[in-house]
Design a protein around this motif. Sequence first.
Motif, PDB file in Angstrom:
ATOM      1  N   TRP A 107      51.076  18.956  -0.997  1.00 57.08           N
ATOM      2  CA  TRP A 107      51.539  19.363  -2.317  1.00 57.08           C
ATOM      3  C   TRP A 107      51.713  20.876  -2.330  1.00 57.08           C
ATOM      4  CZ3 TRP A 107      52.333  15.127  -5.373  1.00 57.08           C
ATOM      5  CH2 TRP A 107      51.639  13.971  -5.051  1.00 57.08           C
ATOM      6  N   ALA A 108      52.936  21.339  -2.579  1.00 55.87           N
ATOM      7  CA  ALA A 108      53.203  22.779  -2.606  1.00 55.87           C
ATOM      8  C   ALA A 108      52.955  23.318  -4.004  1.00 55.87           C
ATOM      9  CB  ALA A 108      54.642  23.055  -2.169  1.00 55.87           C
ATOM     10  N   GLU A 109      52.116  24.303  -4.114  1.00 50.12           N
ATOM     11  CA  GLU A 109      51.743  24.859  -5.415  1.00 50.12           C
ATOM     12  C   GLU A 109      52.957  25.351  -6.186  1.00 50.12           C
ATOM     13  OE1 GLU A 109      49.206  25.560  -8.461  1.00 50.12           O
ATOM     14  OE2 GLU A 109      48.618  24.735  -6.520  1.00 50.12           O
ATOM     15  N   GLU A 110      53.944  25.907  -5.470  1.00 52.95           N
ATOM     16  CA  GLU A 110      55.109  26.506  -6.122  1.00 52.95           C
ATOM     17  C   GLU A 110      56.191  25.488  -6.465  1.00 52.95           C
ATOM     18  OE1 GLU A 110      55.808  26.594  -1.674  1.00 52.95           O
ATOM     19  OE2 GLU A 110      54.131  26.941  -3.066  1.00 52.95           O
ATOM     20  N   SER A 111      56.007  24.236  -6.082  1.00 47.09           N
ATOM     21  CA  SER A 111      57.041  23.221  -6.318  1.00 47.09           C
ATOM     22  C   SER A 111      57.204  22.946  -7.808  1.00 47.09           C
ATOM     23  CB  SER A 111      56.684  21.923  -5.597  1.00 47.09           C
ATOM     24  OG  SER A 111      57.609  20.901  -5.930  1.00 47.09           O
ATOM     25  N   THR A 112      58.457  22.847  -8.238  1.00 51.16           N
ATOM     26  CA  THR A 112      58.736  22.438  -9.625  1.00 51.16           C
ATOM     27  C   THR A 112      59.125  20.969  -9.691  1.00 51.16           C
ATOM     28  OG1 THR A 112      61.063  23.124  -9.456  1.00 51.16           O
ATOM     29  CG2 THR A 112      59.474  24.767 -10.233  1.00 51.16           C
ATOM     30  N   TYR A 113      59.212  20.305  -8.549  1.00 50.69           N
ATOM     31  CA  TYR A 113      59.555  18.883  -8.507  1.00 50.69           C
ATOM     32  C   TYR A 113      58.324  17.996  -8.360  1.00 50.69           C
ATOM     33  CZ  TYR A 113      64.653  19.289  -8.314  1.00 50.69           C
ATOM     34  OH  TYR A 113      65.975  19.507  -8.640  1.00 50.69           O
ATOM     35  N   PHE A 114      57.276  18.511  -7.701  1.00 52.34           N
ATOM     36  CA  PHE A 114      56.127  17.674  -7.387  1.00 52.34           C
ATOM     37  C   PHE A 114      54.821  18.318  -7.850  1.00 52.34           C
ATOM     38  CE2 PHE A 114      59.308  16.357  -4.301  1.00 52.34           C
ATOM     39  CZ  PHE A 114      59.260  14.983  -4.442  1.00 52.34           C
ATOM     40  N   LYS A 115      54.092  17.561  -8.653  1.00 53.01           N
ATOM     41  CA  LYS A 115      52.735  17.911  -9.038  1.00 53.01           C
ATOM     42  C   LYS A 115      51.877  16.675  -8.823  1.00 53.01           C
ATOM     43  CE  LYS A 115      53.899  21.996 -10.728  1.00 53.01           C
ATOM     44  NZ  LYS A 115      53.515  23.248 -10.020  1.00 53.01           N
ATOM     45  N   ARG A 116      50.667  16.890  -8.299  1.00 51.33           N
ATOM     46  CA  ARG A 116      49.792  15.734  -8.115  1.00 51.33           C
ATOM     47  C   ARG A 116      49.523  15.082  -9.473  1.00 51.33           C
ATOM     48  NH1 ARG A 116      46.130  18.007  -5.580  1.00 51.33           N
ATOM     49  NH2 ARG A 116      46.371  17.300  -3.435  1.00 51.33           N
ATOM     50  N   PRO A 117      49.856  13.800  -9.630  1.00 55.39           N
ATOM     51  CA  PRO A 117      49.740  13.161 -10.954  1.00 55.39           C
ATOM     52  C   PRO A 117      48.285  13.012 -11.383  1.00 55.39           C
ATOM     53  CG  PRO A 117      50.320  11.539  -9.276  1.00 55.39           C
ATOM     54  CD  PRO A 117      50.405  12.879  -8.609  1.00 55.39           C
ATOM     55  N   PRO A 118      48.041  13.037 -12.701  1.00 54.37           N
ATOM     56  CA  PRO A 118      46.671  13.005 -13.207  1.00 54.37           C
ATOM     57  C   PRO A 118      46.143  11.618 -13.526  1.00 54.37           C
ATOM     58  CG  PRO A 118      48.171  13.476 -15.011  1.00 54.37           C
ATOM     59  CD  PRO A 118      49.028  13.301 -13.774  1.00 54.37           C
TER      60      PRO A 118
END
Length: 874
Positions: A617-628
């Motif tokens: 998971w790339a911190e700077e990504s605007t496409y991917f965030k680890r889902p909660p």
Amino acid sequence: MIARKNSFRTLRTDAGQQFVDMHAADACFPGLNRLPISLRLLFENMLRNEDGTSVTSADIEALARRAYGDTEELEIAFYPTRVLMQDYAGMPALIDLAALRDYVASSGLSVQAVNPRVRTDVVVDHSIIVHDARSPQSLGINQAREIEDNYERFAFLKWAQQAFDNLRIVPPGQGIVHQINLEYLADVVSHITAEDGDWLVPDTLIGTDSHTPMINGLGVLGWGVGGIEAEAVMMGEAVSMLVPPVIGVRLTGSISEGILATDIVLSLTECLRKRGVVGAFLEFFGPGVAALSVADRATIANMTPEFGATISLFPCDSSTMRYLALTGRTPAQQHRTQTYLQRNGFWRNDDVEPLFADVVEFNLSTVGRVASGPARPEQRRDLSELPGLISKRPEGAAIPDEAVVRDGDIVIAAITSCTNTSNPVAMLAAGLLARKARILGLNVPDHVKTSLAPGSRVVADYLQETGLMEDLSALGFDLVGFGCTTCVGNSGELAGPISTAIDAHGLDVAAVLSGNRNFEARIHSKIKSNFLVSPPLVVAYALAGTVLRDLTSEPIGISTSGNPVHLSDIWPTAGEIETAALVAENPERFAARYSGVFDGGPLWADLPADTGERFSWAEESTYFKRPPFFDMPPVAAPHSPVLNQARPLLLLGDSVTTDHISPVGSIGPDSPAGQYLVSLGVERESFNTYGARRGNHQVMARGTFANPRLKNRLAESGNGNAAMTVFSDAENFAQQGCSAVVIAGKNYGAGSARDWAAKGTRLLGVSAILAESFERIHRSNLVRMGVLPLQFPDGFSVATLNLGREHRFSIATTMEALEPRMSVRLEISGGPVDIAPIDMLVRIDTAQELRYFQNGGILQSIAGDVMARASVQG
């Protein structure tokens, strides 16, 4: 003890493959052969998967009693042989599995416990957008832009393909998921390997798209579910379901010349919506079935969700076998399929009418040439009605002469969608009509954005081979891509002057498309009137340039010789279509095209992608965030009331669709999602769409209920600040420690099988949806995301409640006391006038659904099961 399964297990001596012998089952359960084939397929599935726990002998015997007219409510477990996904819905499911691997790894357990346990195919077909049109270069431009805009998403899919077992990815540019399924992926009869050996079984599936039932046209049992339910099936869980009523649709009469399957299905949609078949299994029978090719049957079955039904099954017959031969299935596969189906009673039999719960009569002879719109697929219209459907301009609001478009002008004309591009007769008819119009010198006006997006590359092949591609291209119907485009809202931008004129004058312009959906703001946010028509009618209306012209009596245009040209002058004859179809029928073409369907082109091959078991998971990504979602608790503690002074977030009317709840198209720069992306430094031209941003829950939460056509009556009533967005309201509620409810009318959640409509609802802090009725898939998704669906009593109208923001909603029943389909007392307080308590129906329909809900949702349940399995394996 698994007595039933062993009793009916038969071994094929030639190949050593087992199968459930339904002939023996028929002898054991007299009358079983009277069951509709859809229920026989469920019966076979239960016999084969009997384990004494999820499927018991008592369950099997209860289903068999349907043969004697027993209609007692019955919950069963159904185990499909495969899962089918498109990228918009499939990617969030795979993201959840990637996050689940992290969750498992954090406990020191093996991530290999997180793998699909059944065959799963993902077809990338929802990402291409019609940025460029009316040019021979449009296909290349749009495909290159697709890779450029989605390289991060596609790199994730390439990682997933190497990381997960039992997962195949069909790269972009191959076609639409349902057409590829029909032409290639479907087995009809599958060969699977289980713990107890090799089996021949009916091909069954669930898909993360509501139009999955298109495969019912090939005799395959399958339907659409949300991505969250598909995840459970991927991980080995059964589909928990109540056995629905099976309604027979008797087809009689003959099809008039010039009438296409599109006309039939639009007429059927009107008929079945009026009849009321929500959630039912439909099974087609009668003398009219034989007149329909598999392509025609698939065109009809594709629109099952528009009927409101779960499936629309056409049992297998000789037409099925001809289609398997046409599409390049091997002779061995054809022989195996026919032998198995006939031996086990899964073959169409006109001599015996199955025992249906009800029968709908439909006479094919009554069908004429039609359109549907301007905002619902069931709004069937004779072509003569279209001019009267455009909004009347208020007095004093004249459009200046210099305006580039006017009310009723067609600004999008698209041959698109698996519904019709899978049908060679419809596509060839469009090409032949274009040829005749071209010969007469007709042209499409410049204000019409025309496009051709076939559902598979085979369509382009036979259009090219017949020379009809040249005729379509000459009228502006150039290839723009192979995938879902206009039908799913990926129609691209309108030309600047056209867009400006629409805004400046409040124009009611139109789109015509050969699609299956035309909901408000779906095709394009600036287009109010959207009409579904057959592919040749798309071309005809594009030539006319307006829907204000009655094509049944007025000319489409003027020929180069100065003569009026009517629709009848250019409509192809049955003989002309039949001649062209001889070229289209080429099994080698199908075999050649599909031999490399999983390879992708050079643009796909050159995409760099991570490797390894876990996603980075790339911190700077605007496409991917680890889902909660794996960390979200249930909406209430076990001993707490399910609702306690909840606040209303929205008050909605009837027929709120999943498009309204979770838009799939462009992200507005002034929307909460747009403002969020801007805050991250994303330029407007790089926003992409909501569908493409489904890997970022922050975008999707802000996009929930963000459709500009959604009417929130709380904001309109003067009881609150109309300028506040739903997202900011939800944030305020959360800060105050309040849960929220949404109140709606009939058919809440109609439309696409969009799990983000439920996921986004949960992220906004909504505990319950109170509605007069629910569409099947969305109700299921809500439960599986831990949101409680509550249904008002029959005959009750939300409009009579006079609700405002000051009201509060409570239900004293505790979480642990909930039962499937129980009645609970809703208390409404806080308003100036007392509202009497209302007895609400809990639309948690099965015991398995209740388990998911009480765990906080299906994802938490999956996590628990996987952790237990990983512990054993470890």
